[in-house]
Design a protein around this motif. Structure first.
Motif, PDB file in Angstrom:
ATOM      1  N   ARG A   1       2.474  -8.920  73.738  1.00 57.16           N
ATOM      2  CA  ARG A   1       1.537  -9.534  72.805  1.00 57.16           C
ATOM      3  C   ARG A   1       0.210  -8.787  72.668  1.00 57.16           C
ATOM      4  O   ARG A   1      -0.377  -8.759  71.579  1.00 57.16           O
ATOM      5  N   LEU A   2      -0.301  -8.224  73.766  1.00 57.75           N
ATOM      6  CA  LEU A   2      -1.625  -7.615  73.735  1.00 57.75           C
ATOM      7  C   LEU A   2      -1.728  -6.444  72.760  1.00 57.75           C
ATOM      8  O   LEU A   2      -2.734  -6.346  72.032  1.00 57.75           O
ATOM      9  N   PRO A   3      -0.750  -5.515  72.685  1.00 60.53           N
ATOM     10  CA  PRO A   3      -0.882  -4.414  71.715  1.00 60.53           C
ATOM     11  C   PRO A   3      -1.037  -4.887  70.277  1.00 60.53           C
ATOM     12  O   PRO A   3      -1.769  -4.274  69.494  1.00 60.53           O
ATOM     13  N   VAL A   4      -0.371  -5.976  69.914  1.00 59.13           N
ATOM     14  CA  VAL A   4      -0.481  -6.497  68.545  1.00 59.13           C
ATOM     15  C   VAL A   4      -1.916  -6.912  68.247  1.00 59.13           C
ATOM     16  O   VAL A   4      -2.487  -6.561  67.206  1.00 59.13           O
ATOM     17  N   THR A   5      -2.522  -7.652  69.165  1.00 59.27           N
ATOM     18  CA  THR A   5      -3.898  -8.118  68.964  1.00 59.27           C
ATOM     19  C   THR A   5      -4.885  -6.955  68.982  1.00 59.27           C
ATOM     20  O   THR A   5      -5.830  -6.929  68.187  1.00 59.27           O
ATOM     21  N   LEU A   6      -4.686  -5.999  69.867  1.00 56.33           N
ATOM     22  CA  LEU A   6      -5.593  -4.849  69.919  1.00 56.33           C
ATOM     23  C   LEU A   6      -5.530  -4.037  68.634  1.00 56.33           C
ATOM     24  O   LEU A   6      -6.570  -3.593  68.115  1.00 56.33           O
ATOM     25  N   ILE A   7      -4.330  -3.821  68.117  1.00 59.87           N
ATOM     26  CA  ILE A   7      -4.195  -3.089  66.845  1.00 59.87           C
ATOM     27  C   ILE A   7      -4.904  -3.843  65.731  1.00 59.87           C
ATOM     28  O   ILE A   7      -5.598  -3.250  64.890  1.00 59.87           O
ATOM     29  N   LEU A   8      -4.750  -5.160  65.710  1.00 59.02           N
ATOM     30  CA  LEU A   8      -5.402  -5.976  64.678  1.00 59.02           C
ATOM     31  C   LEU A   8      -6.915  -5.895  64.786  1.00 59.02           C
ATOM     32  O   LEU A   8      -7.613  -5.778  63.767  1.00 59.02           O
ATOM     33  N   ILE A   9      -7.457  -5.938  66.002  1.00 62.99           N
ATOM     34  CA  ILE A   9      -8.904  -5.870  66.184  1.00 62.99           C
ATOM     35  C   ILE A   9      -9.448  -4.502  65.775  1.00 62.99           C
ATOM     36  O   ILE A   9     -10.463  -4.400  65.078  1.00 62.99           O
ATOM     37  N   VAL A  10      -8.767  -3.426  66.186  1.00 61.15           N
ATOM     38  CA  VAL A  10      -9.220  -2.078  65.842  1.00 61.15           C
ATOM     39  C   VAL A  10      -9.157  -1.863  64.329  1.00 61.15           C
ATOM     40  O   VAL A  10     -10.091  -1.319  63.716  1.00 61.15           O
ATOM     41  N   LEU A  11      -8.064  -2.285  63.707  1.00 61.00           N
ATOM     42  CA  LEU A  11      -7.930  -2.137  62.259  1.00 61.00           C
ATOM     43  C   LEU A  11      -8.999  -2.951  61.526  1.00 61.00           C
ATOM     44  O   LEU A  11      -9.562  -2.493  60.527  1.00 61.00           O
ATOM     45  N   SER A  12      -9.310  -4.131  62.037  1.00 57.09           N
ATOM     46  CA  SER A  12     -10.359  -4.960  61.424  1.00 57.09           C
ATOM     47  C   SER A  12     -11.721  -4.281  61.533  1.00 57.09           C
ATOM     48  O   SER A  12     -12.518  -4.309  60.573  1.00 57.09           O
ATOM     49  N   ALA A  13     -12.020  -3.690  62.683  1.00 62.40           N
ATOM     50  CA  ALA A  13     -13.307  -3.002  62.854  1.00 62.40           C
ATOM     51  C   ALA A  13     -13.423  -1.809  61.920  1.00 62.40           C
ATOM     52  O   ALA A  13     -14.484  -1.570  61.325  1.00 62.40           O
ATOM     53  N   ILE A  14     -12.340  -1.061  61.759  1.00 57.59           N
ATOM     54  CA  ILE A  14     -12.362   0.103  60.855  1.00 57.59           C
ATOM     55  C   ILE A  14     -12.580  -0.341  59.409  1.00 57.59           C
ATOM     56  O   ILE A  14     -13.397   0.230  58.671  1.00 57.59           O
ATOM     57  N   LEU A  15     -11.853  -1.374  58.982  1.00 56.62           N
ATOM     58  CA  LEU A  15     -12.011  -1.869  57.620  1.00 56.62           C
ATOM     59  C   LEU A  15     -13.408  -2.439  57.390  1.00 56.62           C
ATOM     60  O   LEU A  15     -13.994  -2.262  56.314  1.00 56.62           O
ATOM     61  N   ALA A  16     -13.963  -3.114  58.403  1.00 56.08           N
ATOM     62  CA  ALA A  16     -15.314  -3.658  58.269  1.00 56.08           C
ATOM     63  C   ALA A  16     -16.326  -2.530  58.054  1.00 56.08           C
ATOM     64  O   ALA A  16     -17.246  -2.655  57.226  1.00 56.08           O
ATOM     65  N   ALA A  17     -16.166  -1.434  58.791  1.00 56.39           N
ATOM     66  CA  ALA A  17     -17.069  -0.296  58.609  1.00 56.39           C
ATOM     67  C   ALA A  17     -16.891   0.348  57.234  1.00 56.39           C
ATOM     68  O   ALA A  17     -17.871   0.704  56.570  1.00 56.39           O
ATOM     69  N   LEU A  18     -15.633   0.485  56.790  1.00 53.83           N
ATOM     70  CA  LEU A  18     -15.373   1.097  55.491  1.00 53.83           C
ATOM     71  C   LEU A  18     -15.916   0.249  54.338  1.00 53.83           C
ATOM     72  O   LEU A  18     -16.310   0.784  53.297  1.00 53.83           O
ATOM     73  N   ILE A  19     -15.930  -1.061  54.512  1.00 55.50           N
ATOM     74  CA  ILE A  19     -16.462  -1.940  53.468  1.00 55.50           C
ATOM     75  C   ILE A  19     -17.980  -2.000  53.527  1.00 55.50           C
ATOM     76  O   ILE A  19     -18.662  -1.994  52.492  1.00 55.50           O
ATOM     77  N   SER A  20     -18.550  -2.033  54.724  1.00 55.67           N
ATOM     78  CA  SER A  20     -19.982  -2.268  54.891  1.00 55.67           C
ATOM     79  C   SER A  20     -20.827  -1.067  54.496  1.00 55.67           C
ATOM     80  O   SER A  20     -21.898  -1.249  53.891  1.00 55.67           O
ATOM     81  N   VAL A  21     -20.384   0.131  54.849  1.00 57.55           N
ATOM     82  CA  VAL A  21     -21.210   1.314  54.596  1.00 57.55           C
ATOM     83  C   VAL A  21     -21.484   1.510  53.104  1.00 57.55           C
ATOM     84  O   VAL A  21     -22.652   1.691  52.701  1.00 57.55           O
ATOM     85  N   PRO A  22     -20.488   1.487  52.214  1.00 61.26           N
ATOM     86  CA  PRO A  22     -20.812   1.636  50.782  1.00 61.26           C
ATOM     87  C   PRO A  22     -21.688   0.515  50.237  1.00 61.26           C
ATOM     88  O   PRO A  22     -22.601   0.764  49.438  1.00 61.26           O
TER      89      PRO A  22
END
Length: 311
Positions: A94-115
């Motif tokens: 279970r843990l890898p699924v949640t970690l991937i989701l958290i990392v992907l969310s952080a990357i998308l948040a940065a990609l949305i926030s910077v512009p």
């Protein structure tokens, strides 16, 4: 740097111990009996007592606590009452699924926030800054599960671009299934990131080094990339690191909304079934995750800002 790192790791020990202790106390103070929950309300008292003895729940609370700490010291997270399986093996699934989701969310948040922050900081009183402020207000006022439900309704059901839920087999299908959950979690922390980056970028635009760069004839694009964004990145990294708790809690909720078999669904199952060992293990893992991310945030901040390294 090595001395600082060792000191921070040593300071993390009482933090983790506090997380373990508080989760242990709260779970045992919560109403309900795991043995009664497992056997059902119609089970006789003898069967419930036998199961409580098998699981060690008939011991005093201090003895259960010491036994739990001893198992943790040996790296044994225990056995789940509900799943009847080793918690370590459950974590591996279970843990890898949640970690991937958290990392992907952080990357998308940065990609949305910077512009968004860059656009609104260039002209703070323009129409783009007004639109960004409205967007931030709407996102910050919307619960995470509501955002996820709307994305499922429009992009998962009506348009049917993304899966409405589930976690299919295959790397490509799983990655596609995590897009909507990651976007949902990212949108929940974008307002704070945009505000922090925007304030830092506006301050940088008014600094002397930007005025000097403009006097040399540099355009808006090079100034933004070389001077403004680089100095504002320290603020963004700090905010993103602090928001790791929001990312983790958002993942717990969104995994339920999108039926993703991660730590969130497992933790909810443990809470509903009074699975003490499972809930305590999940709490411990998330506590360690927050400590590690805070440490990584400090390291990245020191890398971006030489003044932090000097201090």
């Amino acid at each position: 740097m090595l001395r600082w790192l060792v000191r921070r790791l040593l300071l993390a020990i009482p933090v983790v111990w506090g997380v373990v202790t508080i989760s242990f106390i709260l779970m045992h103070l919560a109403p309900g009996d795991p043995a009664r929950t497992a056997l059902g309300e119609k089970a006789d008292a003898a069967s419930v007592a036998a199961l409580r003895h098998q699981w060690g729940l008939d011991q005093s609370l201090p003895m259960q606590y010491l036994s739990y700490l001893g198992n943790l010291a040996r790296g044994d997270l225990g056995t789940s009452f509900y799943y009847h399986s080793s918690i370590t093996s459950l974590m591996a699934q279970r843990l890898p699924v949640t970690l991937i989701l958290i990392v992907l969310s952080a990357i998308l948040a940065a990609l949305i926030s910077v512009p968004l922050a860059s656009r609104s900081a260039t002209r703070p009183n323009g129409w783009a800054a007004f639109v960004v402020r409205i967007f931030n207000a709407v996102m910050q006022g919307s619960p995470t599960f509501f955002i996820g439900s709307m994305l499922i309704l429009f992009l998962g059901v009506r348009v049917a671009i993304f899966p409405a839920g589930g976690y299919p087999s295959g790397f490509g299908h799983r990655a596609w299934a995590l897009v909507l959950p990651a976007v949902t979690i990212a949108l929940s922390i974008v307002p704070l990131l945009v505000r922090g980056l925007r304030a830092a970028m506006i301050e940088s635009y008014g600094s002397e080094y930007v005025t000097f760069a403009q006097s040399k004839g540099l355009g808006v694009g090079p100034i933004r990339r070389r001077y403004v964004l680089r100095n504002a990145a320290t603020s963004g990294v700090s905010i993103l690191g602090i928001q790791v708790g929001a990312l983790a809690s958002g993942a717990l909720v969104i995994e339920q909304v999108f039926a993703i078999p991660g730590m969130g669904s497992m933790l909810m199952t443990g809470i509903l079934n009074r699975d003490y060992a499972l809930v305590q293990a999940c709490t411990l893992v998330f506590g360690l995750l927050v400590v590690v991310v805070y440490l990584a945030t400090d390291l990245v901040y020191a890398r971006l800002d030489p003044r932090a390294r000097l201090s």
